[in-house]
Design a protein around this motif. Structure first.
Motif, mmCIF file in Angstrom:
data_model
loop_
_atom_site.group_PDB
_atom_site.id
_atom_site.type_symbol
_atom_site.label_atom_id
_atom_site.label_comp_id
_atom_site.label_asym_id
_atom_site.label_seq_id
_atom_site.Cartn_x
_atom_site.Cartn_y
_atom_site.Cartn_z
ATOM 1 N N UNK A 97 0.912 7.837 8.866
ATOM 2 C CA UNK A 97 1.529 7.906 7.546
ATOM 3 C C UNK A 97 0.575 7.430 6.443
ATOM 4 N N UNK A 112 -13.076 -5.873 0.782
ATOM 5 C CA UNK A 112 -11.940 -6.205 -0.067
ATOM 6 C C UNK A 112 -11.206 -4.936 -0.455
ATOM 7 N N UNK A 113 -11.979 -3.935 -0.760
ATOM 8 C CA UNK A 113 -11.368 -2.637 -1.016
ATOM 9 C C UNK A 113 -12.021 -1.615 -0.092
ATOM 10 N N UNK A 156 -9.665 3.692 0.328
ATOM 11 C CA UNK A 156 -8.620 3.402 -0.654
ATOM 12 C C UNK A 156 -9.193 3.394 -2.067
ATOM 13 N N UNK A 157 -10.462 3.676 -2.167
ATOM 14 C CA UNK A 157 -11.120 3.489 -3.463
ATOM 15 C C UNK A 157 -11.068 4.758 -4.315
ATOM 16 N N UNK A 158 -11.453 4.597 -5.543
ATOM 17 C CA UNK A 158 -11.493 5.709 -6.494
ATOM 18 C C UNK A 158 -12.436 6.813 -5.985
ATOM 19 N N UNK A 216 -6.426 12.208 6.916
ATOM 20 C CA UNK A 216 -6.112 11.261 7.982
ATOM 21 C C UNK A 216 -7.225 11.188 9.019
ATOM 22 N N UNK A 270 0.245 13.071 4.321
ATOM 23 C CA UNK A 270 -0.820 12.288 3.723
ATOM 24 C C UNK A 270 -2.191 12.875 4.071
ATOM 25 N N UNK A 319 -5.480 0.117 -7.377
ATOM 26 C CA UNK A 319 -6.419 0.422 -6.301
ATOM 27 C C UNK A 319 -6.773 -0.843 -5.549
ATOM 28 N N UNK A 348 -6.427 -0.765 9.390
ATOM 29 C CA UNK A 348 -7.631 -1.278 8.743
ATOM 30 C C UNK A 348 -7.411 -2.703 8.229
ATOM 31 N N UNK A 349 -6.241 -2.957 7.649
ATOM 32 C CA UNK A 349 -6.084 -4.301 7.077
ATOM 33 C C UNK A 349 -5.830 -5.346 8.163
ATOM 34 N N UNK A 390 -10.931 9.384 -3.853
ATOM 35 C CA UNK A 390 -9.868 10.208 -4.448
ATOM 36 C C UNK A 390 -10.399 11.564 -4.820
ATOM 37 N N UNK A 449 -0.773 4.418 5.983
ATOM 38 C CA UNK A 449 -0.524 3.087 5.421
ATOM 39 C C UNK A 449 -1.756 2.203 5.487
ATOM 40 N N UNK A 450 -2.695 2.569 6.363
ATOM 41 C CA UNK A 450 -3.935 1.804 6.553
ATOM 42 C C UNK A 450 -3.697 0.383 7.055
ATOM 43 N N UNK A 451 -2.552 0.160 7.676
ATOM 44 C CA UNK A 451 -2.309 -1.147 8.299
ATOM 45 C C UNK A 451 -3.365 -1.461 9.353
ATOM 46 N N UNK A 454 0.811 -1.208 0.000
ATOM 47 C CA UNK A 454 0.000 0.000 0.000
ATOM 48 C C UNK A 454 0.851 1.267 0.000
ATOM 49 N N UNK A 455 1.994 1.240 0.696
ATOM 50 C CA UNK A 455 2.825 2.451 0.700
ATOM 51 C C UNK A 455 3.787 2.481 -0.476
#
Lengths: 364, 141, 382
Positions: free
Chosen positions: C249, C264-265, C269-271, C296, C293, A260, C255-256, C274, C251-253, A252-253
């Motif tokens: 930062x 899944x997405x 993080x999706x379009x 946040x 970033x 995406x 969340x994952x 953006x 990274x969304x760690x 991701x980074x």
């Protein structure tokens, strides 16, 4: 004229340059790392007001996120932007441009000879700011600074490859008292040429940078060799990546991993129970979630030739896997197949997008 | 050689050349080992190298990717791209000390039934010599 | 409630290993899902196995929690049921996350037997990988003493109130019992059937254990409300939130690593999330500057809005954070508030519907009161 010298330290010189660009209206905003003077927290500011530049920390040894990745989200730029970024971040951006994830149009790239950055876990320490003055001194004298990241210590590409403007810092003893600004392109001469300072025809002395490059090369060999005993064979790969928790933060980074939805998080690699039951009957034991090693080797297949060794993947790994060192090592080999250097030249096509009729005859 | 060991070889064959070549080997009654598990793909370049990797990590003794000879691709240039991607995967294997001999790229045209049988036989022998794919027994993958 | 008394001879882990071994031998189960130490001995991984030799190597009660057990179950059963009956040995918070995921249709529990235990907490992941041998030792002594050492475990473990019996099928009671004994307690029809199939009779009285558990629970409840109030106080207003996530930062760690965030997405993080480059630049010009970033506070508060009702306070988010933000403390604080709004407790009961899947016509007033109450509390803080 190809360079301008200012009677101030390199960081101050960059801020003066950015102020000039904003105040003269040559650019509408600048993208530059900042340090909050009260909390010590860093961010990367897209700044349109001159006053906002007071907290700019253009060359602090910190990489919060890859500026190349951030720049992508700001391009194509309708109005001109200046951006201060490290050589690896610029290379990453160039790789993104090749993938249609950004555009160099209207962007003035300002980079510098880089001394490397500290790991994120060090950057968030309260006393971090104290290390910076000494860091800058040692970098100026061409040293590899203790405590900087492995991948930075082993980085030979610390001279920006295709920046519009280059500031001399690493391996330049003069950079503590004076700021040398090299204008490499017509765009740089057009936008920066009016900056007041001592103009000259100097160019970066390759003899000095080559000396540092040689030191870094030695470090790189050491780093790669240190990976060899563990990173060898399937057991070695499991030893290195076995503790991966599957957060995919590395992907991701990564400035190159622009998808995406990563292939490895997609439905392509979801399995149903009969699959697991079959695996279980064959092996007697399997890991869940599956595909830990597959993810890392797969990601290498997809992006390693474009890896710029920026090191963020290692920085965000919650279990301290040397992701960046492994990817850099592999990336050098995959890129070498095509004499490719990631981010060297925006005109150079991605190796997977082109081919030569006469090559790899040994493979078929 | 361990006679008891029959490797499984995942073979991804381009439908225009290599799969037709395999067909020809069959209709010409040429012998080739049952170790070959053939799958038809539209073009060798249609195969993302991660699928070859997946086959390796799933314990395939060998992974064979075959397509038209360079210059003869049904889609003109697909196999040139295949070759580059395959080279990347092989370089990754070599750098990490994995057995890249378990990955094989071959050009077999529709008329080369005998070549298909030969590749199948020789590759099976080679894999037999190498023994089981270590992935087969690893639980921490 | 009754249970079966087990004799602890060679440590608690081997009691669990013995039980699993017997379950496989008697064919009461087809496989087990347990943490096993990685070959480099630097972490644990979830291993699905029916092999006794692998089971011998298993650390069924692992010191640390590299991957939330519910995530391992999700990867196994997301696509539906099989026929294999699997015993999964998981911490109470992992069981609760699995229950939440089953409500969200991401886990199918019909053929899964959840075996849980009185949990003494998990060693923070970074501490474990930094010193595996020392962490093993510290954890073992905690486990055998059946007592949490707050300095050795994740902050959320020290204030955990659901450390014991949750919605599992079988529970291993340890707290308050003498050193050589443990209680195996059936907690569902499935669990009872398994014990019966294994010929384990449950005739032991559990009241002593229950009393010890509720005593500790009362102590923890007190501790939790104090600690979370402190976290809450530091979060007041936009500045508080902004400061809490200042080092993020992006990274969304968190969340994952989160067992509940199953998308899944991720939306963030999706379009859709953006922003247009030109709009970003316009904003920067209008405000003088913007920070990256980006988004946040938006990401973290947005994630709270999406998942806090199901948050089980497992602390995986903090473990995964590369810049040591106390994500889990913050999310636990928020989760307790949002869950209380609907008198819901994540993972308490698989029959309890998710709050957002239902509504009551007369609840608006009540929600309003709760919000008002929270506001008053906020004023009292100041």
């Amino acid at each position: 004229m190809s360079s301008i010298n200012l009677d101030m330290s390199a960081p101050d010189g960059i801020i003066a340059l950015l102020k000039y660009l904003l105040s003269s209206g040559k650019v509408s905003a600048v993208l530059v790392p900042r340090r909050n003077p009260d909390t010590g927290a860093y961010d990367i500011g897209l700044i349109a007001d001159e006053a906002g530049l007071d907290s700019a920390a253009p060359v602090d040894p910190v990489m919060l996120a890859n500026t190349g990745q951030i720049l992508s989200s700001l391009t194509p730029a309708k109005r001109s932007l200046a951006v201060v970024l490290k050589p690896c971040e610029l290379r990453a951006f160039v790789e993104r441009v090749k993938r249609e994830q950004g555009s160099l149009e209207n962007v003035l790239t300002i980079s510098y000879t880089c001394g490397g950055v500290f790991p994120l876990e060090k950057v968030i320490e309260e006393s971090f700011a104290d290390v910076i003055p000494n860091y800058l001194k040692r970098v100026a004298s061409g040293e590899i600074v203790d405590g900087t990241r492995d991948t930075c210590r082993a980085c030979e590409h610390f001279v920006p490859m295709n920046a519009d403007v280059t500031i001399s810092i690493a391996a330049d003893a003069g950079s503590i008292a004076g700021c040398r600004i090299y204008l490499n392109t017509d765009r740089a001469r057009e936008l920066v040429g009016g900056l007041e300072g001592k103009q000259s025809d100097d160019e970066i002395d390759p003899a000095v940078t080559l000396k540092l490059a040689a030191k870094r090369k030695v470090e790189k060999e050491k780093l790669f060799n240190s990976l060899a005993p563990t990173g060898d064979g399937l057991d070695g790969v499991i030893e290195v990546f076995g503790k991966c928790v599957g957060c995919h933060g590395c992907g991701r980074v990564c400035p190159i991993c622009y998808c995406l939805l990563c292939d490895f998080e997609s439905r392509s690699f979801d399995y149903d129970l009969p699959y697991f039951e079959k695996e279980l009957s064959g092996k007697g034991a399997l890991r869940l979630p599956p595909d830990t090693i597959f993810f890392h080797l797969g990601r290498m297949t997809h992006m390693s030739f474009s890896c710029v060794g920026c090191g963020l993947c290692s920085d965000v790994c919650p279990v301290g896997i040397p992701v960046a060192s492994m990817f850099k090592k592999v990336g050098e080999h995959t890129a070498a197949l095509f004499d490719y250097v990631a981010g060297r030249d925006v005109e150079e096509k991605l190796p997977v997008m082109v081919y030569k009729e006469e090559e790899f005859s040994e493979l078929g | 050689m361990d006679k008891g060991f029959t490797p499984r070889i995942t073979a991804l064959l381009c439908q225009w050349c290599s799969y037709t070549g395999a067909d020809l080997a069959g209709t010409s009654r040429l012998q080739y080992p049952t170790s070959i598990i053939a799958m038809k793909v539209m073009c060798s370049s249609r195969v993302d190298p991660v699928l070859l990797l997946k086959a390796y990590l799933s314990g395939s003794g060998g992974v064979l990717l075959a397509g038209c000879h360079p210059g003869d691709c049904h889609y003109e240039v697909g196999n040139y791209h295949t070759r580059r991607r395959f080279a990347i995967l092989k370089a990754i294997f070599d750098t990490l000390g994995l057995e890249s001999a378990r990955l094989k790229l071959s050009w077999i045209s529709a008329s080369e039934g005998p070549k298909f049988a030969q590749v199948a036989n020789e590759y099976t022998d080679e894999i037999k010599k190498m023994g089981e794919n270590p992935s087969k027994k690893k639980m921490f993958l | 409630m009754q249970g079966a008394s087990l004799k602890v001879v060679d440590g608690i882990k081997s009691v669990v290993r013995d039980f699993l071994r017997k379950a496989l031998e008697s064919e009461a189960a087809d496989a087990v899902l347990v943490p096993v130490r990685t070959p480099a001995k630097d972490s644990y991984a979830w291993i699905l196995t029916n092999d006794q030799a692998v089971l011998d190597e298993a650390g069924p009660l692992a010191p640390t929690m590299p991957v939330q057990g519910a995530k391992a179950l999700k990867s196994l059963t997301r696509k539906g049921q099989g026929t294999a009956r699997v015993i999964a040995v998981m911490r109470p918070c992992e069981v609760r996350a699995a229950v939440e995921l089953s409500k969200l249709n991401q886990v199918h529990l019909d053929n899964i037997i959840l075996l849980s235990y009185d949990c003494t907490g998990a060693v923070p992941l970074q501490d474990y990988v930094g010193d595996p041998a020392g962490s093993e030792e510290r954890f073992d002594s905690m486990l055998e003493a059946r007592k949490t050492e707050e300095s050795a475990v994740k902050p959320v473990c020290g204030i955990c109130v659901d450390f014991s019996l949750v919605d599992s099928d079988i529970h291993l009671g340890l707290i308050g019992l003498a050193g050589e004994s443990a209680l195996l307690i059936p907690n569902s029809e499935k669990g009872a059937a398994l014990l019966e199939a294994m010929g384990i009779a449950c005739e032991e009285d559990t009241s002593g254990w229950m009393q010890a558990v509720s005593g500790l629970k009362a102590e923890r409840e007190d501790k939790r409300s104090k600690a979370l109030a402190e976290t809450g106080a530091s979060l007041q207003g936009f500045d508080g939130l902004h400061a809490a996530f200042a080092d993020c930062v992006g990274c969304h760690n968190c969340q994952s690593a989160c067992p509940i965030c199953y998308c899944r997405q991720c939306y963030f993080d999706s379009e859709v999330a953006r922003r247009d480059p030109a709009a970003l630049l316009d904003t920067a010009i209008a405000r003088g500057g913007i920070a990256f970033p980006g988004d946040r506070v938006m990401f973290h508060t947005g994630r709270m809005a999406h998942m806090s009702l199901s948050c089980v306070s497992c602390g995986q988010c903090s473990d995964a954070c590369p810049v040591s933000i106390p994500v889990a403390d913050i999310f636990s604080y928020m989760a307790d508030l949002t869950q209380a709004t609907f008198e819901y407790a994540a993972g308490r009961d698989d029959g309890e519907p998710l709050p957002l899947r239902q509504y009551r016509e007369d609840e608006v007033e009540k929600v309003h009161e709760i919000v008002k109450g929270a506001e008053e509390e906020e004023v009292a803080h100041e």
